[in-house]
Design a protein around this motif. Structure first.
Motif, mmCIF file in Angstrom:
data_model
loop_
_atom_site.group_PDB
_atom_site.id
_atom_site.type_symbol
_atom_site.label_atom_id
_atom_site.label_comp_id
_atom_site.label_asym_id
_atom_site.label_seq_id
_atom_site.Cartn_x
_atom_site.Cartn_y
_atom_site.Cartn_z
ATOM 1 N N PRO A 41 0.827 -1.220 0.000
ATOM 2 C CA PRO A 41 0.000 0.000 0.000
ATOM 3 C C PRO A 41 0.857 1.265 0.000
ATOM 4 O O PRO A 41 1.797 1.387 0.791
ATOM 5 N N GLY A 42 0.553 2.166 -0.919
ATOM 6 C CA GLY A 42 1.276 3.424 -0.994
ATOM 7 C C GLY A 42 2.631 3.342 -1.657
ATOM 8 O O GLY A 42 3.354 4.340 -1.717
ATOM 9 N N LYS A 43 2.982 2.170 -2.151
ATOM 10 C CA LYS A 43 4.288 2.001 -2.789
ATOM 11 C C LYS A 43 4.120 1.559 -4.233
ATOM 12 O O LYS A 43 3.078 1.046 -4.628
ATOM 13 N N GLU A 44 5.178 1.744 -5.011
ATOM 14 C CA GLU A 44 5.155 1.301 -6.395
ATOM 15 C C GLU A 44 5.374 -0.217 -6.477
ATOM 16 O O GLU A 44 5.974 -0.816 -5.590
ATOM 17 N N ARG A 45 4.885 -0.774 -7.576
ATOM 18 C CA ARG A 45 5.125 -2.185 -7.807
ATOM 19 C C ARG A 45 6.609 -2.394 -8.058
ATOM 20 O O ARG A 45 7.238 -1.639 -8.795
ATOM 21 N N GLU A 46 7.158 -3.468 -7.455
ATOM 22 C CA GLU A 46 8.582 -3.721 -7.615
ATOM 23 C C GLU A 46 8.843 -5.179 -7.974
ATOM 24 O O GLU A 46 8.060 -6.079 -7.626
ATOM 25 N N LEU A 47 9.936 -5.376 -8.675
ATOM 26 C CA LEU A 47 10.354 -6.720 -9.036
ATOM 27 C C LEU A 47 10.808 -7.470 -7.792
ATOM 28 O O LEU A 47 11.576 -6.940 -6.983
ATOM 29 N N VAL A 48 10.347 -8.710 -7.663
ATOM 30 C CA VAL A 48 10.803 -9.587 -6.595
ATOM 31 C C VAL A 48 11.819 -10.581 -7.142
ATOM 32 O O VAL A 48 12.913 -10.729 -6.611
ATOM 33 N N ALA A 49 11.443 -11.258 -8.233
ATOM 34 C CA ALA A 49 12.325 -12.262 -8.832
ATOM 35 C C ALA A 49 11.866 -12.510 -10.255
ATOM 36 O O ALA A 49 10.679 -12.353 -10.565
ATOM 37 N N ARG A 50 12.793 -12.923 -11.119
ATOM 38 C CA ARG A 50 12.437 -13.202 -12.493
ATOM 39 C C ARG A 50 13.328 -14.290 -13.066
ATOM 40 O O ARG A 50 14.465 -14.467 -12.633
ATOM 41 N N ILE A 51 12.761 -14.996 -14.032
ATOM 42 C CA ILE A 51 13.502 -15.974 -14.821
ATOM 43 C C ILE A 51 13.444 -15.521 -16.266
ATOM 44 O O ILE A 51 12.349 -15.333 -16.814
ATOM 45 N N ILE A 52 14.614 -15.367 -16.873
ATOM 46 C CA ILE A 52 14.703 -14.921 -18.254
ATOM 47 C C ILE A 52 15.179 -16.095 -19.109
ATOM 48 O O ILE A 52 15.839 -17.002 -18.593
ATOM 49 N N SER A 53 14.836 -16.068 -20.387
ATOM 50 C CA SER A 53 15.229 -17.160 -21.276
ATOM 51 C C SER A 53 16.722 -17.409 -21.166
ATOM 52 O O SER A 53 17.515 -16.491 -21.046
ATOM 53 N N GLY A 54 17.084 -18.693 -21.200
ATOM 54 C CA GLY A 54 18.475 -19.058 -21.003
ATOM 55 C C GLY A 54 18.749 -19.450 -19.577
ATOM 56 O O GLY A 54 19.823 -19.953 -19.258
ATOM 57 N N GLY A 55 17.773 -19.197 -18.706
ATOM 58 C CA GLY A 55 17.897 -19.623 -17.324
ATOM 59 C C GLY A 55 18.400 -18.574 -16.365
ATOM 60 O O GLY A 55 18.582 -18.855 -15.178
ATOM 61 N N THR A 56 18.610 -17.356 -16.845
ATOM 62 C CA THR A 56 19.064 -16.306 -15.934
ATOM 63 C C THR A 56 18.004 -16.000 -14.891
ATOM 64 O O THR A 56 16.827 -15.844 -15.229
ATOM 65 N N ILE A 57 18.415 -15.920 -13.651
ATOM 66 C CA ILE A 57 17.516 -15.605 -12.538
ATOM 67 C C ILE A 57 18.044 -14.372 -11.805
ATOM 68 O O ILE A 57 19.237 -14.286 -11.527
ATOM 69 N N ASN A 58 17.146 -13.463 -11.516
ATOM 70 C CA ASN A 58 17.505 -12.264 -10.778
ATOM 71 C C ASN A 58 16.554 -12.081 -9.602
ATOM 72 O O ASN A 58 15.373 -12.403 -9.708
ATOM 73 N N TYR A 59 17.080 -11.542 -8.518
ATOM 74 C CA TYR A 59 16.279 -11.275 -7.324
ATOM 75 C C TYR A 59 16.450 -9.826 -6.885
ATOM 76 O O TYR A 59 17.526 -9.235 -7.037
ATOM 77 N N ASN A 60 15.400 -9.308 -6.309
ATOM 78 C CA ASN A 60 15.505 -8.047 -5.592
ATOM 79 C C ASN A 60 16.477 -8.272 -4.427
ATOM 80 O O ASN A 60 16.430 -9.311 -3.782
#
Length: 115
Positions: A41-60
């Motif tokens: 509430p009151g904050k912008e949407r933010e990335l938590v985690a993602r999987i990109i093609s090739g298997g790359t994974i990123n985390y907040n």
């Protein structure tokens, strides 16, 4: 068109765990980008985690070492395992898929962490 349905949210005490699921309406094997986002509430949407093609994974940075994103292509489902939850993790969590320039969102699932 891609439909995403999140589930697994709820109320948990600090230090507890939840596993979120994102069921996808089509084969995810060809989807280049799957991610989890959250919005408090009151904050912008933010990335938590993602999987990109090739298997790359990123985390907040705020969830590194506590959350794990994974995908099960056979079940067309993406998961977010959340451990050692903190009150500041409380938010609506959304699943996101990006396909050939289009971005699709689920309806979100509420996660509330009590102190």
């Amino acid at each position: 068109q891609v439909q995403l349905v999140e589930s697994g949210g709820g109320l948990v005490q600090a230090g507890g765990s939840l596993r979120l699921s994102c069921a996808v309406s089509r084969s995810i094997g060809s989807i280049n980008y799957m991610g989890w986002y959250r919005q408090a509430p009151g904050k912008e949407r933010e990335l938590v985690a993602r999987i990109i093609s090739g298997g790359t994974i990123n985390y907040n940075d705020s969830v590194k070492g506590r959350f794990t994103i994974s995908r099960d292509n056979a079940k067309n489902t993406v998961y977010l395992q959340m451990d050692s939850l903190k009150p500041e993790d409380s938010a609506v969590y959304y699943c996101n898929a990006r396909v050939t320039g289009w971005s699709y969102w689920g309806q979100g699932t509420q996660v509330t962490v009590s102190s």
